[in-house]
Write a protein that holds these residues in place. Structure first.
Motif, short mmCIF file in Angstrom:
data_model
loop_
_atom_site.label_atom_id
_atom_site.label_comp_id
_atom_site.label_asym_id
_atom_site.label_seq_id
_atom_site.Cartn_x
_atom_site.Cartn_y
_atom_site.Cartn_z
N ALA A 109 0.73 -1.37 -0.06
CA ALA A 109 -0.10 -0.03 -0.09
C ALA A 109 0.83 1.21 0.08
CB ALA A 109 -0.98 -0.03 1.18
N GLN A 110 2.00 1.32 0.85
CA GLN A 110 2.91 2.38 0.87
C GLN A 110 3.35 2.67 -0.52
OE1 GLN A 110 2.39 0.25 3.19
NE2 GLN A 110 1.96 1.38 5.01
N ARG A 111 3.84 1.62 -1.18
CA ARG A 111 4.36 1.93 -2.57
C ARG A 111 3.43 2.35 -3.58
NH1 ARG A 111 7.41 -3.38 -4.79
NH2 ARG A 111 7.35 -1.96 -6.61
N LEU A 112 2.48 1.83 -3.45
CA LEU A 112 1.04 2.11 -4.39
C LEU A 112 0.90 3.89 -4.17
CD1 LEU A 112 -0.69 1.37 -6.74
CD2 LEU A 112 -2.36 0.67 -4.85
N MET A 113 0.89 4.07 -2.82
CA MET A 113 0.37 5.54 -2.36
C MET A 113 1.76 6.45 -2.90
SD MET A 113 -1.61 7.50 -1.07
CE MET A 113 -2.65 6.82 -0.11
N SER A 114 3.00 5.93 -2.88
CA SER A 114 4.27 6.94 -3.40
C SER A 114 3.94 7.05 -4.91
CB SER A 114 5.49 6.23 -3.40
OG SER A 114 5.78 6.16 -1.97
N ALA A 115 3.42 5.99 -5.74
CA ALA A 115 3.17 6.13 -7.13
C ALA A 115 1.92 7.14 -7.48
CB ALA A 115 3.08 4.63 -7.63
N ALA A 116 0.87 6.74 -6.61
CA ALA A 116 -0.31 7.56 -6.40
C ALA A 116 0.13 9.31 -6.55
CB ALA A 116 -1.51 7.30 -5.66
N ARG A 117 0.75 9.36 -5.48
CA ARG A 117 1.32 10.72 -5.04
C ARG A 117 2.07 11.37 -6.29
NH1 ARG A 117 1.48 10.12 0.90
NH2 ARG A 117 0.69 12.03 1.57
N ALA A 118 2.76 10.38 -6.89
CA ALA A 118 3.63 10.85 -8.12
C ALA A 118 2.79 11.35 -9.26
CB ALA A 118 4.88 10.02 -8.45
N ALA A 119 1.94 10.49 -9.59
CA ALA A 119 1.02 10.56 -10.59
C ALA A 119 0.13 12.05 -10.35
CB ALA A 119 -0.10 9.44 -10.72
N ALA A 120 -0.39 12.14 -9.06
CA ALA A 120 -1.07 13.36 -8.93
C ALA A 120 -0.25 14.70 -9.33
CB ALA A 120 -1.58 13.38 -7.38
N HIS A 121 0.93 14.66 -8.70
CA HIS A 121 1.96 15.63 -9.06
C HIS A 121 2.02 15.97 -10.26
CE1 HIS A 121 5.21 18.31 -8.05
NE2 HIS A 121 6.11 17.50 -8.93
N GLU A 122 2.12 14.84 -11.19
CA GLU A 122 2.12 15.19 -12.70
C GLU A 122 0.92 15.98 -13.10
OE1 GLU A 122 3.24 11.64 -15.17
OE2 GLU A 122 4.84 11.18 -13.72
N PHE A 123 -0.33 15.69 -12.43
CA PHE A 123 -1.33 16.58 -12.86
C PHE A 123 -1.46 17.77 -12.34
CE2 PHE A 123 -4.36 12.32 -13.28
CZ PHE A 123 -3.99 12.34 -14.54
N GLY A 124 -0.23 18.16 -11.67
CA GLY A 124 -0.09 19.50 -11.15
C GLY A 124 -0.69 19.56 -9.75
N GLY A 125 -1.05 18.66 -9.13
CA GLY A 125 -1.72 18.86 -7.81
C GLY A 125 -0.52 19.22 -6.82
N THR A 126 -1.01 19.53 -5.58
CA THR A 126 -0.19 19.63 -4.49
C THR A 126 -0.94 19.10 -3.31
OG1 THR A 126 -1.35 21.77 -3.79
CG2 THR A 126 0.91 22.13 -5.31
N HIS A 127 -2.20 18.70 -3.49
CA HIS A 127 -2.96 18.14 -2.64
C HIS A 127 -3.51 17.08 -3.05
CE1 HIS A 127 -2.02 21.62 -0.27
NE2 HIS A 127 -2.20 21.04 0.74
N LEU A 128 -3.84 15.94 -2.36
CA LEU A 128 -4.59 14.61 -2.55
C LEU A 128 -5.83 14.77 -1.65
CD1 LEU A 128 -2.43 11.42 -2.81
CD2 LEU A 128 -3.92 12.45 -4.76
N TRP A 129 -7.10 14.51 -2.04
CA TRP A 129 -8.19 14.32 -1.29
C TRP A 129 -8.74 13.03 -1.71
CZ3 TRP A 129 -13.42 13.95 -2.66
CH2 TRP A 129 -13.71 14.08 -3.97
N LEU A 130 -9.76 12.61 -0.77
CA LEU A 130 -10.40 11.29 -1.09
C LEU A 130 -11.45 11.34 -0.05
CD1 LEU A 130 -9.94 9.18 1.62
CD2 LEU A 130 -7.53 9.34 0.61
N GLY A 131 -12.36 10.41 -0.39
CA GLY A 131 -13.55 10.11 0.33
C GLY A 131 -13.42 8.55 0.87
N VAL A 132 -13.72 8.25 2.18
CA VAL A 132 -13.64 6.92 2.75
C VAL A 132 -14.77 6.72 3.67
CG1 VAL A 132 -12.07 7.79 4.53
CG2 VAL A 132 -12.23 5.31 3.89
N TRP A 133 -15.46 5.67 3.48
CA TRP A 133 -16.51 4.95 4.26
C TRP A 133 -16.31 5.42 5.70
CZ3 TRP A 133 -18.96 -0.09 5.10
CH2 TRP A 133 -20.52 -0.19 5.81
N GLU A 134 -17.02 5.93 6.33
CA GLU A 134 -16.72 6.25 7.87
C GLU A 134 -16.71 5.12 8.80
OE1 GLU A 134 -20.14 8.22 10.02
OE2 GLU A 134 -21.56 6.79 9.22
N ARG A 135 -17.22 3.91 8.23
CA ARG A 135 -16.95 2.56 8.84
C ARG A 135 -15.82 1.64 8.59
NH1 ARG A 135 -22.52 -0.40 8.92
NH2 ARG A 135 -21.29 -2.02 9.66
#
Ligand SMILES: CC(C)(COP(=O)(O)OP(=O)(O)OC[C@H]1O[C@@H](n2cnc3c(N)ncnc32)[C@H](O)[C@@H]1OP(=O)(O)O)[C@@H](O)C(=O)NCCC(=O)NCCS
Length: 172
Positions: A109-135
């Motif tokens: 999961a940590q490796r995948l998150m690093s890749a996700a952060r890099a992809a979001a950075h390539e989109f010009g992002g400086t923040h990631l946001w997400l929705g996660v079920w409260e449960r």
């Protein structure tokens, strides 16, 4: 055993991704939801047509982790503004983030998150946001370890069940 690779998904991954996404969705939520709600949601969200559209969308990056051709995890980030009231600079959505049960707690999961952060950075992002079920306590605990903080909530419909998602954000 061969190494786990993380790569960008392409249109030809649609069938395998649809199957993997539907299975990991069911694995995650079957115990706590009505089967008819899950089926309705899965029919709308998962299928070769839906995943082909996502894989070919220029505003979506799909990351696939696999070993020896077998999918072990995937993540999708997309250019999508957060709900009203969530005020962060240059947000990119972490739309999906699923690791096969066999690989939970392994560091994938940590490796995948690093890749996700890099992809979001390539989109010009400086923040990631997400929705996660409260449960979804394991996911919330995991995102906390990755530096995400809770900034609010929103509704999320799973079939006929209106659920509450926590909205989390993190710096990239
Ligand atoms: C969410 C996910 C990506 C996290 O990856 P992971 O490899 O399981 O994460 P980790 O094991 O590093 O961290 C999970 C943490 O939650 C904790 N945890 C496990 N079960 C828990 C529970 N029921 N309640 C609270 N915390 C829990 C673990 O102890 C661990 O914390 P620790 O490292 O301090 O011990 C993975 O579990 C997954 O794919 N789950 C199914 C799909 C999903 O829920 N995706 C998110 C959709 S928004």
């Amino acid at each position: 055993m061969s190494e786990i690779q993380i790569r960008r998904g392409v249109a030809g991954d649609a069938r395998a991704l649809a199957e993997f996404a539907a299975r990991t969705f069911a694995d995650t939520f079957a115990a706590d939801n009505r089967p008819e709600d899950l089926s309705a949601h899965a029919a709308a969200a998962y299928g070769v047509l839906q995943q082909t559209a996502e894989l070919t969308d220029a505003g979506t990056a799909t990351l696939i982790a696999e070993r020896g051709g077998a999918m072990l995890a995937y993540a999708q980030v997309r250019r999508c503004p957060p709900p009203p009231g969530v005020d962060v600079d240059r947000p990119v959505e972490l739309q999906r983030f699923y690791v096969d049960r066999s690989a939970h707690g392994t560091g994938l999961a940590q490796r995948l998150m690093s890749a996700a952060r890099a992809a979001a950075h390539e989109f010009g992002g400086t923040h990631l946001w997400l929705g996660v079920w409260e449960r979804n306590r394991r996911a919330i605990a995991y995102y906390g370890k990755e530096g995400f903080v809770d900034v609010g909530s929103k509704f999320y419909d799973v079939g006929a069940d209106r659920q509450i998602d926590r909205i989390l954000v993190a710096k990239i």
